[in-house]
Design an enzyme around this catalytic site. Structure first.
Site, PDB file in Angstrom:
ATOM      1  N   ASP A 124     -34.068  48.786  17.771  1.00 44.43           N
ATOM      2  CA  ASP A 124     -35.407  48.511  18.279  1.00 44.43           C
ATOM      3  C   ASP A 124     -36.400  49.156  17.304  1.00 44.43           C
ATOM      4  O   ASP A 124     -36.718  48.577  16.276  1.00 44.43           O
ATOM      5  CB  ASP A 124     -35.470  49.091  19.701  1.00 44.43           C
ATOM      6  N   LYS A 152     -34.542  43.835  16.736  1.00 44.25           N
ATOM      7  CA  LYS A 152     -35.893  43.321  17.036  1.00 44.25           C
ATOM      8  C   LYS A 152     -36.787  43.714  15.873  1.00 44.25           C
ATOM      9  O   LYS A 152     -37.390  44.787  15.900  1.00 44.25           O
ATOM     10  CB  LYS A 152     -36.437  43.995  18.301  1.00 44.25           C
ATOM     11  N   ASP A 180     -28.399  47.711  28.941  1.00 38.97           N
ATOM     12  CA  ASP A 180     -28.765  48.029  30.321  1.00 38.97           C
ATOM     13  C   ASP A 180     -30.267  48.074  30.525  1.00 38.97           C
ATOM     14  O   ASP A 180     -31.044  48.253  29.591  1.00 38.97           O
ATOM     15  CB  ASP A 180     -28.210  49.400  30.708  1.00 38.97           C
TER      16      ASP A 180
HETATM   17  P1  IMP Z   1     -34.503  52.585  18.977  1.00 37.78           P
HETATM   18  O1  IMP Z   1     -34.288  54.024  18.728  1.00 37.78           O
HETATM   19  O2  IMP Z   1     -35.935  52.291  19.344  1.00 37.78           O
HETATM   20  O3  IMP Z   1     -34.057  51.685  17.842  1.00 37.78           O
HETATM   21  O4  IMP Z   1     -33.715  52.233  20.290  1.00 37.78           O
HETATM   22  C1  IMP Z   1     -32.387  51.930  20.283  1.00 37.78           C
HETATM   23  C2  IMP Z   1     -31.779  52.078  21.639  1.00 37.78           C
HETATM   24  O5  IMP Z   1     -32.713  51.764  22.677  1.00 37.78           O
HETATM   25  C3  IMP Z   1     -30.635  51.095  21.792  1.00 37.78           C
HETATM   26  O6  IMP Z   1     -29.427  51.661  21.359  1.00 37.78           O
HETATM   27  C4  IMP Z   1     -30.672  50.794  23.267  1.00 37.78           C
HETATM   28  O7  IMP Z   1     -29.931  51.756  23.978  1.00 37.78           O
HETATM   29  C5  IMP Z   1     -32.121  50.947  23.646  1.00 37.78           C
HETATM   30  N1  IMP Z   1     -32.815  49.629  23.666  1.00 37.78           N
HETATM   31  C6  IMP Z   1     -33.741  49.186  22.797  1.00 37.78           C
HETATM   32  N2  IMP Z   1     -34.169  47.954  23.116  1.00 37.78           N
HETATM   33  C7  IMP Z   1     -33.474  47.599  24.202  1.00 37.78           C
HETATM   34  C8  IMP Z   1     -33.466  46.415  25.021  1.00 37.78           C
HETATM   35  O8  IMP Z   1     -34.171  45.420  24.789  1.00 37.78           O
HETATM   36  N3  IMP Z   1     -32.596  46.430  26.065  1.00 37.78           N
HETATM   37  C9  IMP Z   1     -31.799  47.493  26.364  1.00 37.78           C
HETATM   38  N4  IMP Z   1     -31.774  48.610  25.619  1.00 37.78           N
HETATM   39  C10 IMP Z   1     -32.617  48.666  24.562  1.00 37.78           C
END
Ligand code: IMP
Ligand code: MG
Length: 203
Positions: A124, A152, A180
């Site tokens: 994300d 994303k 989740d």
């Molecule tokens: P980041 O650190 O922002 O890249 O977030 C990564 C983590 O956030 C992932 O491993 C997921 O656990 C959670 N996450 C991010 N986007 C989503 C989503 O759309 N659905 C569910 N979990 C998400």
């Protein structure tokens, strides 16, 4: 023992009845069908198998979301591999990641001089993975790569090198196939968009 039930198709041709289960009511829309997941994961398995040919491979799954992807992906690898898991938590709201990360469960296997492939469910902002990569790099693996089922790109805040990606998706909160919302919906067999009614206000 119900031996007759083991993987034997009944060959029924009855039309599928679309039923809305309690689980399915959390889904606004299906984004990636189970068949598409299967096909793409088989492709990734082939690419990863040829990339690591002749080398030993250690898969590191990031709990809990990557469990489904990892289990399916490794069945498409044609080389021997080991697996281990890490659990990390990011402090933040239910549908947003804050970038502050904490290791909840560390690895059992020493990664030094190993070819490590991190298996992630979704990238994300990239903050979680970026933290994880720094932590693993400090342990001096022979190589360190990432395969993520979903990404994303619009949400990326920090650049993380990801060698293999299953699908690029739009900036929507997705659930299913390991992902989740508040610990639920991981058991959906596809990736869907969370029903708008369930998204907390202010996110
Ligand atoms: P980041 O650190 O922002 O890249 O977030 C990564 C983590 O956030 C992932 O491993 C997921 O656990 C959670 N996450 C991010 N986007 C989503 C989503 O759309 N659905 C569910 N979990 C998400
Ligand atoms: Mg996760």
């Amino acid at each position: 023992m119900r031996a007759g039930n083991r993987g034997i198709s009944t060959g029924t041709s009855e039309p599928q009845v679309t039923q809305t289960t309690e689980l399915e009511r959390g889904v606004g829309q299906i984004l990636i069908e189970a068949d598409a997941l299967r096909a793409r994961i088989a492709e990734l398995g082939e690419e990863i198998s040829s990339y690591y040919e002749g080398r030993d491979l250690l898969l590191i799954g990031v709990l809990k979301g990557a469990v489904f992807f990892m289990a399916d992906l490794m069945r498409h690898l044609s080389l021997p591999c080991e697996v281990d898991f890490m659990a990390i938590s990011s402090y933040g709201a239910a549908t947003d990641s804050s970038g502050v990360v904490r290791i909840l469960k560390d690895l059992d296997i020493n990664v030094e001089n190993r070819n490590v492939l991190v298996v992630e469910d979704i990238i994300d902002s990239g903050l979680t993975l970026s933290y994880l990569m720094r932590t693993l790099e400090a342990r001096e693996p022979a190589s360190l790569e990432v395969v993520a089922l979903l990404t994303k790109p619009e949400r990326r805040e920090i650049d993380v090198p990801v060698r293999w990606i299953g699908f690029e998706i739009p900036n929507r909160f997705v659930i299913g196939y390991g992902l989740d919302f508040a610990e639920r919906y991981r058991n959906l067999p596809y990736v869907g968009v969370l029903n708008d009614d369930l998204i907390p206000e202010g996110t």
